[in-house]
Write a protein that holds these residues in place. Sequence first.
Motif, mmCIF file in Angstrom:
data_model
loop_
_atom_site.group_PDB
_atom_site.id
_atom_site.type_symbol
_atom_site.label_atom_id
_atom_site.label_comp_id
_atom_site.label_asym_id
_atom_site.label_seq_id
_atom_site.Cartn_x
_atom_site.Cartn_y
_atom_site.Cartn_z
ATOM 1 N N MET A 67 -22.160 63.427 -23.707
ATOM 2 C CA MET A 67 -23.486 63.992 -23.503
ATOM 3 C C MET A 67 -23.411 65.510 -23.662
ATOM 4 S SD MET A 67 -25.282 61.806 -20.441
ATOM 5 C CE MET A 67 -24.176 62.396 -19.177
ATOM 6 N N LEU A 68 -24.384 66.068 -24.349
ATOM 7 C CA LEU A 68 -24.463 67.513 -24.536
ATOM 8 C C LEU A 68 -25.705 68.015 -23.822
ATOM 9 C CD1 LEU A 68 -23.317 70.069 -25.836
ATOM 10 C CD2 LEU A 68 -24.624 69.532 -27.895
ATOM 11 N N LYS A 69 -25.510 68.929 -22.867
ATOM 12 C CA LYS A 69 -26.609 69.502 -22.109
ATOM 13 C C LYS A 69 -26.648 71.012 -22.314
ATOM 14 C CE LYS A 69 -26.598 65.987 -18.478
ATOM 15 N NZ LYS A 69 -26.785 65.733 -17.027
ATOM 16 N N TYR A 70 -27.817 71.559 -22.047
ATOM 17 C CA TYR A 70 -27.970 73.010 -22.155
ATOM 18 C C TYR A 70 -28.715 73.519 -20.930
ATOM 19 C CZ TYR A 70 -29.078 77.640 -23.994
ATOM 20 O OH TYR A 70 -29.180 78.999 -24.171
ATOM 21 N N GLY A 155 -28.755 66.140 -26.501
ATOM 22 C CA GLY A 155 -28.179 65.330 -27.562
ATOM 23 C C GLY A 155 -26.872 64.687 -27.140
ATOM 24 N N GLU A 156 -26.263 63.969 -28.077
ATOM 25 C CA GLU A 156 -24.974 63.327 -27.843
ATOM 26 C C GLU A 156 -24.058 63.565 -29.042
ATOM 27 O OE1 GLU A 156 -25.659 59.185 -27.005
ATOM 28 O OE2 GLU A 156 -26.262 59.580 -24.925
ATOM 29 N N VAL A 157 -22.762 63.544 -28.775
ATOM 30 C CA VAL A 157 -21.753 63.674 -29.830
ATOM 31 C C VAL A 157 -20.815 62.475 -29.741
ATOM 32 C CG1 VAL A 157 -19.893 65.066 -30.806
ATOM 33 C CG2 VAL A 157 -21.888 66.185 -29.786
ATOM 34 N N GLU A 158 -20.568 61.851 -30.876
ATOM 35 C CA GLU A 158 -19.686 60.684 -30.923
ATOM 36 C C GLU A 158 -18.407 61.026 -31.678
ATOM 37 O OE1 GLU A 158 -22.092 57.858 -32.953
ATOM 38 O OE2 GLU A 158 -23.400 57.450 -31.216
ATOM 39 N N THR A 175 -35.403 66.423 -33.471
ATOM 40 C CA THR A 175 -35.989 67.719 -33.776
ATOM 41 C C THR A 175 -36.642 68.304 -32.528
ATOM 42 O OG1 THR A 175 -37.961 66.550 -34.563
ATOM 43 C CG2 THR A 175 -36.341 67.278 -36.224
ATOM 44 N N GLU A 176 -37.302 67.449 -31.756
ATOM 45 C CA GLU A 176 -37.854 67.831 -30.454
ATOM 46 C C GLU A 176 -37.771 66.655 -29.488
ATOM 47 O OE1 GLU A 176 -41.291 71.073 -30.324
ATOM 48 O OE2 GLU A 176 -41.851 69.376 -31.577
ATOM 49 N N PHE A 177 -37.524 66.968 -28.221
ATOM 50 C CA PHE A 177 -37.634 65.972 -27.164
ATOM 51 C C PHE A 177 -38.933 66.279 -26.415
ATOM 52 C CE2 PHE A 177 -33.043 65.861 -27.905
ATOM 53 C CZ PHE A 177 -32.824 64.478 -27.945
ATOM 54 N N ILE A 178 -39.936 65.431 -26.650
ATOM 55 C CA ILE A 178 -41.265 65.671 -26.091
ATOM 56 C C ILE A 178 -41.553 64.662 -24.985
ATOM 57 C CG2 ILE A 178 -43.727 65.824 -26.580
ATOM 58 C CD1 ILE A 178 -43.062 66.548 -29.429
ATOM 59 N N GLN A 179 -41.991 65.179 -23.851
ATOM 60 C CA GLN A 179 -42.389 64.327 -22.734
ATOM 61 C C GLN A 179 -43.782 64.723 -22.269
ATOM 62 O OE1 GLN A 179 -39.627 63.233 -19.368
ATOM 63 N NE2 GLN A 179 -41.096 64.413 -18.164
ATOM 64 N N PHE A 180 -44.687 63.749 -22.290
ATOM 65 C CA PHE A 180 -46.056 63.969 -21.837
ATOM 66 C C PHE A 180 -46.205 63.514 -20.387
ATOM 67 C CE2 PHE A 180 -46.439 63.491 -26.443
ATOM 68 C CZ PHE A 180 -47.236 64.579 -26.768
ATOM 69 N N SER A 181 -47.090 64.167 -19.665
ATOM 70 C CA SER A 181 -47.401 63.775 -18.292
ATOM 71 C C SER A 181 -48.728 63.018 -18.305
ATOM 72 C CB SER A 181 -47.500 64.994 -17.384
ATOM 73 O OG SER A 181 -47.861 64.619 -16.073
ATOM 74 N N HIS A 210 -31.971 72.033 -32.776
ATOM 75 C CA HIS A 210 -31.693 73.475 -32.902
ATOM 76 C C HIS A 210 -30.655 73.918 -31.869
ATOM 77 C CE1 HIS A 210 -32.349 77.748 -33.521
ATOM 78 N NE2 HIS A 210 -32.540 77.879 -32.212
ATOM 79 N N LEU A 211 -30.823 73.475 -30.619
ATOM 80 C CA LEU A 211 -29.875 73.849 -29.574
ATOM 81 C C LEU A 211 -28.515 73.196 -29.788
ATOM 82 C CD1 LEU A 211 -32.150 73.669 -26.390
ATOM 83 C CD2 LEU A 211 -31.206 75.729 -27.438
ATOM 84 N N CYS A 212 -28.518 71.959 -30.242
ATOM 85 C CA CYS A 212 -27.259 71.236 -30.470
ATOM 86 C C CYS A 212 -26.461 71.816 -31.632
ATOM 87 C CB CYS A 212 -27.538 69.761 -30.767
ATOM 88 S SG CYS A 212 -28.049 68.771 -29.357
ATOM 89 N N GLN A 213 -27.170 72.294 -32.651
ATOM 90 C CA GLN A 213 -26.511 72.736 -33.874
ATOM 91 C C GLN A 213 -25.492 73.836 -33.614
ATOM 92 O OE1 GLN A 213 -27.767 71.348 -37.225
ATOM 93 N NE2 GLN A 213 -25.581 71.792 -37.419
ATOM 94 N N THR A 214 -25.821 74.768 -32.721
ATOM 95 C CA THR A 214 -24.892 75.858 -32.400
ATOM 96 C C THR A 214 -23.588 75.296 -31.856
ATOM 97 O OG1 THR A 214 -26.678 77.416 -31.921
ATOM 98 C CG2 THR A 214 -24.522 77.901 -30.962
ATOM 99 N N PHE A 215 -23.688 74.355 -30.937
ATOM 100 C CA PHE A 215 -22.483 73.789 -30.336
ATOM 101 C C PHE A 215 -21.718 72.936 -31.341
ATOM 102 C CE2 PHE A 215 -19.957 70.671 -28.105
ATOM 103 C CZ PHE A 215 -19.337 71.426 -27.126
#
Length: 275
Positions: A67-70, A155-158, A175-181, A210-215
């Motif tokens: 698991m990849l977290k930021y 994201g995740e890395v295998e 591309t985006e993780f979208i959560q609606f309320s 975008h955030l995962c790509q750097t890592f």
Amino acid sequence: MYYIDRFLNQAIWLLLEKNSKDELTYISRIETERTAWYFWFANVAGVYEFGLKECNYEDGVEKSTFMLKYYPEPDEQTFEDFSCSEQIIRLSPYFDNSVINIDQEEHESCPCCAGGHHVHEHGKECKANLLMRRSKGIPKLLKRSFLKPSLFLIGEVEFYMKQDMLLNSALVSQTEFIQFSEEGLYAGQGDEVYELVGRGEADRKVKGLHLCQTFYDFLVGTLFDAISIKPIGEQARSTTGLVSYQRKDGSCRSQWSESVRKVELRNCYKIGGAT
């Protein structure tokens, strides 16, 4: 011990031996986890957490999923993209925002400089730390178990390994993780109730890829290079992604949506040296 555990530990050790801080500022193994680290990059405000989720074997191949977290810094722009609950937790006492002081930490657990903790003696601050200080920005050790696994996930890395040989790796994100309320989110009591998120509005819009790509670029291009392993090809696959809807009771449902894309970047490797 899993092959991937030994592989990553060796790669990290060899990278630290190079004593370069241009890309990686600090790294720390997470004590409470079997195979997990925090990464502080020089040009990234927040902190990455990279930890083993599961590992299994099939036809002699070890497949591991990480698991990849930021964890964003509160003053960086991407902080606003995370959900209200993530923002509140990030600003809460659950997080350690003290300044990294290598000389005041135990070397087996502290975020150590990218020059490697073996370079300097315990009790003596390394020169690099005098030149660059930053806050830890990570969950406190005793608070980690209270955080849901889905929080701050991008994201995740295998990895696919044949004994000590890395065959393939893959980044899986959106591309985006979208959560609606569905019902909206509110704070306060009585006459002082404030609407944080309107009914049916998006509470989370994190640009995962975008955030995962750097890592992942660091993983493939820098970390693996330290162990003389280079990618010989990359395949990208894009499919329909998922959006989630948070119910009033806090549970979530998901559905497919063309507004976001699930992306898989897969690499295979040429072995240039022993692992």
